[in-house]
Scaffold this active site. Structure first.
Site, PDB file in Angstrom:
ATOM      1  N   GLU A  68      -1.493  57.331 -18.885  1.00  0.00           N
ATOM      2  CA  GLU A  68      -1.358  58.254 -17.752  1.00  0.00           C
ATOM      3  C   GLU A  68      -1.196  59.699 -18.177  1.00  0.00           C
ATOM      4  OE1 GLU A  68       0.209  55.358 -17.989  1.00  0.00           O
ATOM      5  OE2 GLU A  68      -0.285  54.209 -16.193  1.00  0.00           O
ATOM      6  N   HIS A 137       7.069  48.917  -9.171  1.00  0.00           N
ATOM      7  CA  HIS A 137       5.755  48.949  -8.521  1.00  0.00           C
ATOM      8  C   HIS A 137       5.875  49.106  -7.002  1.00  0.00           C
ATOM      9  CE1 HIS A 137       4.834  47.176 -12.427  1.00  0.00           C
ATOM     10  NE2 HIS A 137       3.561  47.436 -12.229  1.00  0.00           N
TER      11      HIS A 137
END
Lengths: 331, 345
Positions: A68, A137
């Site tokens: 990322e 998540h």
């Protein structure tokens, strides 16, 4: 933009609406391309990008390494040098992994360089609890981005605004984060099919008119608030506004509604303390203090992470019942 | 090329001039910082001039560089103008960033300078991104990410190199190994003999060159550029150099002794290059002295210019946040303007 009343629409899900928006922008502008983990052959972990790779090829629908900081940083550098990357961050929780590039580079370069560069980057990411995905998540982190100077943040609550805001984000010369609530991908709505249709960043939408209470909601809580408003019809007249754009925020639409109803509930899934709720409430008080007939109510996640076990998740993730309780307290 | 290709005599003279310009610029900045005239932090490039100049000599004018917190040398090597640089150090309105960036953030994207950077290791992802734009639009450029030896410990650096390598992007990563990451010696920060060894992890060339020798740097970066342009992906070039001053101005440098500094000073990249040019009959002592006088005059003018330049108006604090203005910022700007107008009445 097509004129209201004459525009063609199609019924589709939020997921399809976003994909249609992406497809139209990829078709419209060769400088636009997408990057993210598993967005190509796999079609996106939540299936948003689907088969776009078949239409546009792997140069324009790029699978990245699980990296990322690397690809958000590369998108920032790419946006500063003449292309228009659209990044998918699989889950908004992973924003932490790339935060340096977001907060110190993407957000600050234009300002710090005295306007010497544009920053046309779009970051799409998924938020929200409700699928038993546990704390890493399920987060709703849009407050971070909306709070941080130099970034724009949008969070659509309907299929129409999901498509329109995605397209507006890609066309913007500024960094725009599109926060998609993963629990509404299957929600259906009428979506304009004109390829020039966009939703301007910074405009809220009144999804239902009412006269007793204003509910300013985001994402999944827009639909849930509309259901509550329908249930209460006849006893309490609820006006439901989809804030849509968190920064900039459409203060005027919210204030005008509060001036009409005198009561305000702010419903947003982010943690309650220091959240979007506080910002909306403050702007209402600064601009419509003497119109308020009751204390402003907040609905959100009670400052916890989202737990795994279903009864625990149900406890903390806000829903329509919480909106109804908030309305009951003041109406 | 950049206008000072080291293959030509004129190019070598220009490279020497740029190294000297960096030296005098930074000595001046250091002095004026010590006087309290320049706010903030100042990190000088003195001693490392051959790396920036050698690198930029090997680049085309429209190639990109992404710099570090020690960026003055990169700016001058890339061709930025000392007047607007010094004005930026003074926080003046017509500094490169209109006074919003200062020493650590000088940028001129149109000139290929993607910014000095206050975050260690943030330049390489930026260079990878620029290389992605180049590759995506089939342009004839490369992008260089400068980083220090300290930055080699940063995760985002390896992510950027991995991405550039995996996608065969036209990027070059130039490690300026000045022997210290802030105040900690390189041997305490890394367990590899050469920092260029990290290239092996990405199956790309990694070479270590003498960073006190401008031609050695230019040659290595030139080869890396050819490789990048041929579509063969990035290269890591480690240049072994030394920072003659502290990490920042005011640094007491308790971590090293004078003897070590003196040993490296014997290898001054400017003196050694000058002597080489004189030995080859390409420059005389008189011509060098003339060059020195010109450079000193240029920097003295830049300083004068910076001191006399106006500060930005307070309301300019609200400019350049976004390309498409937002009502929130406009409201702050309006209030600031009203205050300024009110104050003048």
């Amino acid at each position: 933009m097509a004129q209201a009343g004459v525009e063609q629409t199609e019924t589709m899900t939020v997921r399809e609406a976003i994909r249609q928006g992406l497809r139209e922008e990829l078709e419209r502008d060769d400088d636009v391309y997408m990057m993210g983990e598993d967005i190509g052959d796999m079609g996106g972990v939540l299936a948003v990008t689907g088969d776009l790779i078949d239409e546009f090829g792997e140069e324009r629908v790029r699978d990245t390494p699980i990296s990322e900081a690397g690809f958000v940083g590369a998108a920032t550098g790419a946006a500063a040098t003449g292309t228009r990357p659209v990044v998918e961050l699989m889950f908004s929780d992973f924003m932490g992994v790339s935060m340096e590039q977001i907060m110190n580079q993407m957000a600050k370069m234009r300002y710090m360089f005295g306007g010497k560069t544009e920053m046309p980057v779009t970051v799409r990411t998924t938020e929200g609890g409700g699928m038993g995905a546990a704390s890493q998540h399920s987060g709703t982190v849009h407050t971070w981005i909306a709070h941080f100077p130099g970034l724009k943040a949008v969070a659509p609550g309907t299929a129409e605004s999901a498509k329109g805001l995605t397209k507006a984000a890609i066309r913007s010369d500024d960094p725009v984060f599109v926060f998609e609530n993963k629990m509404i991908y299957e929600q259906q709505g009428e979506v304009p099919t004109d390829p020039d249709f966009t939703v301007p960043i910074g405009e809220a939408a009144i999804e239902r008119e009412g006269s007793d209470v204003t509910v300013v909601a985001t994402q999944r809580l827009v639909g849930e608030s509309l259901d509550v408003a329908e249930d209460l019809a006849g006893s309490t007249s609820v006006e439901v506004i989809d804030a849509r754009s968190l920064y900039p925020l459409d203060t005027d639409t919210i204030v005008e509604s509060v001036e009409k109803t005198g009561r305000l509930v702010v419903a947003d899934e982010s943690p309650l303390s220091y959240g979007i709720h506080a910002e909306v409430a403050t702007r209402a008080m600064e601009n419509a203090f003497f119109s308020l007939d009751a204390p402003i109510q907040r609905v959100g996640t009670p400052d916890t992470h989202v737990p795994f076990s279903p009864p625990l998740e149900d406890e903390v993730v806000p829903d329509g019942d919480d909106v109804r309780d908030a309305i009951d307290r003041i109406a | 090329m950049s206008g000072y290709d080291l293959e030509s005599v004129d190019g070598r003279i220009e490279a020497l001039r740029r190294m000297l310009t960096i030296r005098v610029f930074d000595e001046t900045a250091g002095d004026r910082f010590a006087d309290g005239e320049i706010p903030g932090f100042v990190h000088l490039y003195i001693g490392e001039e051959a790396v920036g100049v050698g690198t930029c000599a090997a680049l085309a004018e429209d190639d990109y560089i992404a710099s570090t917190h020690r960026g003055h040398g990169h700016c001058i090597a890339k061709g930025l103008d000392p007047e607007h640089m010094m004005a930026e150090l003074y926080g003046k309105a017509d500094g490169y960033c209109n006074g919003k960036g200062g020493s650590m953030h000088i940028a001129d994207v149109d000139a290929g300078m993607l910014g000095a950077n206050g975050i260690v290791g943030a330049g390489p992802p930026m260079a990878t991104g620029a290389a992605l734009s180049i590759d995506y639009q089939d342009r004839e450029q490369v992008a260089v990410g400068f980083l220090g030896d300290g930055a080699v410990a940063q995760g985002q650096v390896h992510e950027a190199v991995n991405l550039a390598s995996t996608w065969d992007l036209p990027a070059i990563f130039v490690i300026e190994n000045n022997q210290y990451g802030e105040g900690t010696p390189v041997g305490k920060q890394h367990n590899v003999d050469n920092l260029s060894d990290t290239a092996a992890a990405h199956d790309i060339p990694g070479i270590t060159v003498d960073g006190m020798d401008v031609t050695a740097v230019a040659e290595a970066v030139g080869e890396a550029r050819e490789r990048a342009r041929a579509g063969d992906g990035p290269t890591i070039v480690e240049a072994e150099t030394y920072r003659f001053r502290g990490h920042y101005e005011g640094d007491e440098q308790v971590y090293r002794d004078d003897e070590e500094v003196e040993r490296w000073r014997q290898r001054d990249p400017i003196t050694s290059f000058k002597e080489r040019l004189i030995d080859r009959g390409e420059l005389t002592e008189d011509e060098f002295e003339e060059m020195e006088a010109e450079v000193e005059a240029t920097i003295a003018d830049a300083l004068e210019y910076a001191k006399e330049a106006p500060y930005p108006e307070p309301s300019e604090a609200y400019d350049d946040m976004f390309g498409e203005p937002v009502p929130e910022i406009e409201e702050f700007a309006r209030q600031a303007q009203a205050q300024t107008d009110g104050g003048e009445r």
